[in-house]
Enzyme design. Structure first.
Site, PDB file in Angstrom:
ATOM      1  N   HIS A  42       0.845  -1.198   0.000  1.00  0.00           N
ATOM      2  CA  HIS A  42       0.000   0.000   0.000  1.00  0.00           C
ATOM      3  C   HIS A  42       0.876   1.242   0.000  1.00  0.00           C
ATOM      4  CE1 HIS A  42      -3.851   2.037   0.796  1.00  0.00           C
ATOM      5  NE2 HIS A  42      -3.129   2.906   1.471  1.00  0.00           N
TER       6      HIS A  42
ATOM      7  N   ASP B 238     -14.310   3.716   7.818  1.00  0.00           N
ATOM      8  CA  ASP B 238     -13.314   4.534   7.117  1.00  0.00           C
ATOM      9  C   ASP B 238     -13.924   5.238   5.921  1.00  0.00           C
ATOM     10  OD1 ASP B 238     -10.502   5.440   6.709  1.00  0.00           O
ATOM     11  OD2 ASP B 238     -10.855   4.472   4.793  1.00  0.00           O
TER      12      ASP B 238
ATOM     13  N   ARG C 239     -13.412  13.672   6.788  1.00  0.00           N
ATOM     14  CA  ARG C 239     -12.112  14.317   7.030  1.00  0.00           C
ATOM     15  C   ARG C 239     -11.687  15.141   5.823  1.00  0.00           C
ATOM     16  NH1 ARG C 239      -8.614   9.553   7.600  1.00  0.00           N
ATOM     17  NH2 ARG C 239      -6.914  11.041   7.731  1.00  0.00           N
TER      18      ARG C 239
ATOM     19  N   SER D 113      -6.749   4.766   9.422  1.00  0.00           N
ATOM     20  CA  SER D 113      -7.491   4.625   8.163  1.00  0.00           C
ATOM     21  C   SER D 113      -6.828   3.560   7.277  1.00  0.00           C
ATOM     22  CB  SER D 113      -7.518   5.990   7.464  1.00  0.00           C
ATOM     23  OG  SER D 113      -7.863   5.870   6.118  1.00  0.00           O
TER      24      SER D 113
ATOM     25  N   LYS E 264      -7.963  -0.854   6.912  1.00  0.00           N
ATOM     26  CA  LYS E 264      -8.294  -1.477   5.626  1.00  0.00           C
ATOM     27  C   LYS E 264      -7.353  -2.649   5.320  1.00  0.00           C
ATOM     28  CE  LYS E 264      -8.249   2.679   3.899  1.00  0.00           C
ATOM     29  NZ  LYS E 264      -8.346   3.984   3.264  1.00  0.00           N
TER      30      LYS E 264
HETATM   31  N1  URA Z   1      -4.852   7.042   2.582  1.00  0.00           N
HETATM   32  C1  URA Z   1      -5.843   6.469   3.328  1.00  0.00           C
HETATM   33  O1  URA Z   1      -6.338   5.395   3.006  1.00  0.00           O
HETATM   34  N2  URA Z   1      -6.262   7.110   4.422  1.00  0.00           N
HETATM   35  C2  URA Z   1      -5.748   8.294   4.831  1.00  0.00           C
HETATM   36  O2  URA Z   1      -6.173   8.816   5.842  1.00  0.00           O
HETATM   37  C3  URA Z   1      -4.722   8.894   4.041  1.00  0.00           C
HETATM   38  C4  URA Z   1      -4.287   8.226   2.916  1.00  0.00           C
END
Ligand code: URA
Length: 440
Positions: free
Chosen positions: A92, A171, A178, A193, A197
């Site tokens: 990621h 999220d 946000r 966040s 995931k």
């Molecule tokens: N990527 C994400 O998935 N969440 C964030 O808060 C910032 C970047």
């Protein structure tokens, strides 16, 4: 919220917000209840927004960040990849400009015999999203269900898809909130966040690419290290192995910025012909992923195997197999092309000293490669190729960048924007590597 629902929560939301505003540490249970009540629509957006702002200014302790991440994971379904009977790896990035690394890393890792299962996102702000890039491939499906996802990883060695419907709904809602309440760039909120995931998506080991610099959410190495450490710790607490690479985002990664253009560059890299910074990032990340897998190799041997998979064509074969498995046409001729191409010439002789990377991302967005508002359609053909990179010597009139646009007006605007992004001067800048640090 009705009075009866308010009573269902052990703590009044306003009291909890007030205590966080005043810098108190909240308990695990308080955070959990607050998040789960929000997802059940028992707490309105305005109270969650106030909570996020309190967190933005006061921060969260490690225990609170862990509690928030756990609550987010529990807000929806989780994926069990144990049926694959192997250690599954994932990767990621925190988001950058021209970051097509996953499109190369996935096939390289799969070609080395390690299952790669990834759920990706769409573009965010000025940064691009892997799903948008994949959708420039005709026929490509990114909406596989859980069973299909697992089946494809079993048969093909890899899958990259969109988040399935009920994965971390907290999220989905929090991120959108946000985004419009100036509470994105907080280490605890970003860490929870991303890690919620990744944990929900089921992989055993994860390599995280934390981008640092002008084009990234983290502008300094110090902030990036703090975020990396928080994510490594969250992974460990959830029983996942995590390695974080801190990588340069003071210039776009590779040359191409924009969906179909990035697919072409990813395929060039799979053929061993990609830009050096992208290749280096891919080999390093793939090396760490193989070291975290069940192959029993270290990162150095992992890197050597990744290099060999690119060199002997196995990685490209794995790419074509993957794209076909998701219904896509891997032939580069099938990708869309923009009708207008224009160069942004260098105003003078000299060295490229800096590239305003966020603004390159924004120029690409305005060409139509990303969304200005959440429901905007994307033009997959348009974008930018940054021909000159930091440290390159350019002659006056030679192209700094090429613009691929839907019409002449958009092209002319982007050419002017790109010229403003490049700083050209008489001295070469200090070189700095693409991999800046590793946190584990
Ligand atoms: N990527 C994400 O998935 N969440 C964030 O808060 C910032 C970047």
């Amino acid at each position: 919220m009705t009075g009866a629902e308010a009573e269902a929560l052990a703590v009044r939301p306003a009291e909890l917000i007030e205590r966080k505003r005043d810098g108190e540490e909240l308990s695990r249970n308080e955070i959990r209840e607050f998040v789960l009540a929000y997802v059940r629509d028992e707490i309105p957006d305005y109270q969650m927004a106030a909570f996020c702002m309190a967190v933005f200014f006061r921060g969260l302790s490690a225990a609170e960040t862990h509690a928030l991440t756990d609550a987010m994971v529990q807000s929806g379904e989780t994926i069990d990849l144990s049926a694959l009977g192997r250690r599954v790896v994932d990767k990621h990035s925190t988001g950058g400009v021209g970051d097509k690394a996953s499109l190369v890393i996935g096939p390289v890792v799969a070609a080395c015999g390690v299952p790669f299962a990834k759920m990706s996102g769409r573009g965010l702000g000025h940064t691009g999203g892997t799903l948008d890039k994949l959708e420039s491939i005709p026929g490509m499906r990114i909406d596989l269900g859980q069973d299909e996802f697992i089946q494809q990883v079993r048969q093909t060695g890899m899958a990259i898809i969109g988040q399935t419907g009920d994965l971390v709904p907290a999220d989905k809602r929090l991120y959108a909130l946000r985004d419009v309440t100036a509470t994105v760039d907080n280490v605890s909120l970003i860490a929870s966040s991303i890690m919620s995931k990744k944990i929900a998506a089921g992989a055993d080991a994860i390599v995280l690419d934390v981008k640092v610099g002008d084009g990234a959410f983290m502008k300094t190495l110090e902030a990036a290290r703090e975020l990396a450490q928080a994510m490594v710790d969250l992974g460990r607490e959830a029983g996942r192995e995590v390695v974080c690479e801190l990588t340069d985002m003071d210039q776009p990664l590779g040359h191409a910025v924009g969906n179909a253009l990035e697919i072409r560059e990813a395929v060039e890299t799979l053929h061993g012909e990609g830009p050096p910074d992208l290749r280096e990032l891919v080999l390093s990340a793939a090396g760490h992923l193989l070291a975290l897998s069940d192959l029993g190799v270290d990162a150095e041997e992992g890197r050597a195997r990744a290099e060999a998979a690119i060199g002997d064509g196995a990685a490209h074969v794995a790419y074509e197999r993957w794209i076909r498995a998701q219904g896509g046409d891997p032939d580069l001729e099938a990708l869309p092309s923009a009708p207008v191409a224009r160069d942004a010439p260098a105003p003078t002789d000299g060295y490229v000293q800096a590239i305003a990377t966020t603004n390159v991302g924004r120029a690409s967005l305005r060409l139509g490669a990303g969304r200005m508002t959440k429901d905007d359609p994307i033009d997959h053909a348009v974008g930018i190729v940054c021909c000159a990179k930091r440290g390159d010597r350019v002659e006056a009139g030679a192209p700094l960048a090429s613009v691929y646009a839907a019409d002449e007006t958009a092209a002319a605007r982007a050419v002017a924007e790109l010229q403003a992004c490049y700083q050209v001067g008489p001295e070469p800048p200090e070189p700095h590597p693409v991999i800046l640090d590793i946190v584990r």
